[in-house]
Design an enzyme around this catalytic site. Structure first.
Site, PDB file in Angstrom:
ATOM      1  N   TYR A 169       0.815  -1.211   0.000  1.00 39.04           N
ATOM      2  CA  TYR A 169       0.000   0.000   0.000  1.00 39.04           C
ATOM      3  C   TYR A 169       0.854   1.269   0.000  1.00 39.04           C
ATOM      4  CZ  TYR A 169      -4.248  -2.720   0.636  1.00 39.04           C
ATOM      5  OH  TYR A 169      -5.294  -3.582   0.448  1.00 39.04           O
ATOM      6  N   LYS A 222      -1.174 -16.650   7.960  1.00 40.37           N
ATOM      7  CA  LYS A 222      -0.275 -15.829   8.782  1.00 40.37           C
ATOM      8  C   LYS A 222       0.644 -16.626   9.713  1.00 40.37           C
ATOM      9  CE  LYS A 222      -2.160 -11.298   8.188  1.00 40.37           C
ATOM     10  NZ  LYS A 222      -3.514 -10.916   7.827  1.00 40.37           N
TER      11      LYS A 222
HETATM   12  C1  LIG Z   1      -4.107 -10.868   6.476  1.00 41.17           C
HETATM   13  C2  LIG Z   1      -5.480 -11.407   6.370  1.00 41.17           C
HETATM   14  C3  LIG Z   1      -5.939 -11.985   5.169  1.00 41.17           C
HETATM   15  C4  LIG Z   1      -5.103 -12.000   3.904  1.00 41.17           C
HETATM   16  O1  LIG Z   1      -3.933 -12.749   4.067  1.00 41.17           O
HETATM   17  P1  LIG Z   1      -2.703 -12.497   3.047  1.00 41.17           P
HETATM   18  O2  LIG Z   1      -1.717 -13.552   3.442  1.00 41.17           O
HETATM   19  O3  LIG Z   1      -2.224 -11.106   3.297  1.00 41.17           O
HETATM   20  O4  LIG Z   1      -3.230 -12.688   1.677  1.00 41.17           O
HETATM   21  C5  LIG Z   1      -7.216 -12.490   5.151  1.00 41.17           C
HETATM   22  N1  LIG Z   1      -8.007 -12.452   6.241  1.00 41.17           N
HETATM   23  C6  LIG Z   1      -7.599 -11.924   7.414  1.00 41.17           C
HETATM   24  C7  LIG Z   1      -8.512 -11.934   8.589  1.00 41.17           C
HETATM   25  C8  LIG Z   1      -6.323 -11.375   7.517  1.00 41.17           C
HETATM   26  O5  LIG Z   1      -5.933 -10.819   8.670  1.00 41.17           O
END
Ligand SMILES: *Cc1c(COP(=O)(O)O)cnc(C)c1O
Length: 429
Positions: A17, A274
């Site tokens: 971003y 994550k």
């Molecule tokens: C970060 C996030 C995503 C997207 O994950 P990326 O690995 O950035 O594509 C989707 N849902 C939630 C709740 C998130 O925190």
């Protein structure tokens, strides 16, 4: 060590971003270890972000390093079509032991956003197999589910950049976000809008998708478990699938292994990402029930129609399995409890500062919502001078430190925020 070509970075490399017209400076990192980020300048920063929810065990962890190194000597990747391997099997076995027993099938994907795409496709294929056309999803305002197209279409259109894409995105249904905070007395009226949307549109709705208990990037809102219980009940009552996006909340962050446990509910489809690899590399998973999986595969396509090139990447699976084995020791529970206790004691006093609008916390998540947005470059430089890494956005300064953070580390993080609040004219718009 060579000096880094930061002009090249600024002039040619996009960061998340960011603008190519007025790029902000990035701080070059030389290495990271435990909860310390070492800059090329020699400064050492206490990490308050876990690199966006991911590095729950800290950086450069010996057990995780060993898992990657060991796997690297065998193979870093083979295609997952027609081939399989122990890292994927070991990881999925551990995952299935951690999630509700009703979840029985795992789809390994590349990133959080892709896990969400996969979940939405599963729901659509489920209804297609049942001969019903259900083209819409119901979700919550202030939600965030990722940056790819289907994920954007269920992310709050008014609190994100995604309204730019109006016209390209399918139009889904948004219910009022929960208003009752986690620790507040439950207000049953809170579920009314969600309930009436489901009553009105359920025949068109393939699934509800939401972030359980903590809405992350859409506002860092922490809501009452009764809301989630009511959602589960209404989905059952109206025969709509429930997708829980635990990409941010999964693996202990909220004080439970998964945030759904606060409400004692199980979703039909679960997305994790994550922290899945302990923050080592990108990997996500979408899990579902036998009923959903079998219905999907009994349909016209006779399979689930998705299969990324790097599906089940062995390096990522091996480090994820190692991260889950650290979680299995259970140490995270005491660590997260201690962080929660620290936040409960040390965040509320920040209310005294005029800039502070609201303070909230749960598990290893602490949030300071301010009246005005931060001045990003100024406050970032302030935090670095204070020896901490905290990355606010808009009117939110938040902490989600690695679980191993000590109370001295947390004190340093909170003190740096307090100093910014004391000089609010410098650091807020
Ligand atoms: C970060 C996030 C995503 C997207 O994950 P990326 O690995 O950035 O594509 C989707 N849902 C939630 C709740 C998130 O925190």
């Amino acid at each position: 060590m060579n000096t880094l070509d930061l002009d090249f970075d600024r002039n040619h490399i996009w960061h998340p971003y960011t603008s190519t017209i007025s790029p902000l400076n990035c701080y070059p990192v030389s290495h990271a270890s435990g909860n310390q980020i070492h800059l090329e300048s020699g400064e050492v920063l206490i990490d308050g972000m876990s690199s966006w929810w991911a590095a729950i065990h800290g950086y450069n962890h010996p057990h995780l390093n060993a898992a990657v190194t060991e796997q690297l000597s065998r193979m870093s990747h083979v295609m997952f079509g027609g081939l399989t391997h122990q890292p994927a099997i070991g990881l999925c076995q551990k995952l299935l032991q951690m999630v509700p027993a009703s979840l029985q099938h795992v789809f390994l994907a590349d990133s959080g956003s892709v896990a969400v795409e996969v979940a939405l496709k599963m729901a659509l294929q489920y209804w297609h197999s049942r001969g019903e056309s259900r083209p819409r999803f119901l979700t919550l305002r202030h939600g965030y589910h990722g940056d790819t197209f289907a994920a954007m279409s269920v992310t709050d259109p008014d609190n994100s950049m995604h309204r730019l894409y109006r016209g390209f995105l399918p139009e889904h249904l948004f219910a009022d976000s929960p208003q009752t905070g986690f620790y507040e007395p439950w207000n049953p009226l809170d579920i009314n809008d969600f309930q009436s949307q489901l009553e009105q549109h359920h025949q068109q709705i393939a699934a509800v998708i939401l972030e359980p208990i903590v809405q992350g990037a859409g506002g860092m809102r922490i809501y009452h478990p009764h809301y989630l219980q009511a959602v589960r009940k209404l989905c059952d009552q109206f025969g709509v699938l429930l997708i829980a996006d635990e990409i941010a909340t999964g693996f202990g962050r909220t004080g439970k292994l998964f945030a759904c446990e606060h409400a004692g509910i199980a979703p039909d489809i679960l997305c994790v990402g994550k922290a899945l690899t302990g923050g080592y590399m990108t990997l996500s998973a979408t899990l579902t029930t036998q009923h959903v999986a079998q219905t999907v595969c009994a349909g016209e396509a006779q399979c689930f129609m998705h299969g990324p090139t790097f599906m089940g990447n062995p390096l990522a699976c091996a480090v994820a399995e190692a991260s889950l084995s650290l979680i299995e020791t259970g140490d995270w529970q005491t660590q997260v409890q201690q962080i929660e206790h620290f936040f409960a004691t040390h965040l509320p006093p920040l209310q005294q500062y005029g800039m502070v609008k609201d303070i909230r916390w749960l598990g290893a998540i602490g949030v300071i919502e301010t009246h005005q947005p931060v001045r990003m470059a100024e406050i970032q430089a302030h935090f670095v001078r204070q020896g901490v890494w905290i990355r606010p956005f808009g009117r939110l300064i938040y902490l989600m430190p690695p679980y191993l953070s000590t109370s001295e580390d947390l004190t340093q993080l909170v003190r740096a925020i307090e100093r910014a609040l004391q000089q609010s004219a410098l650091f807020f718009q």
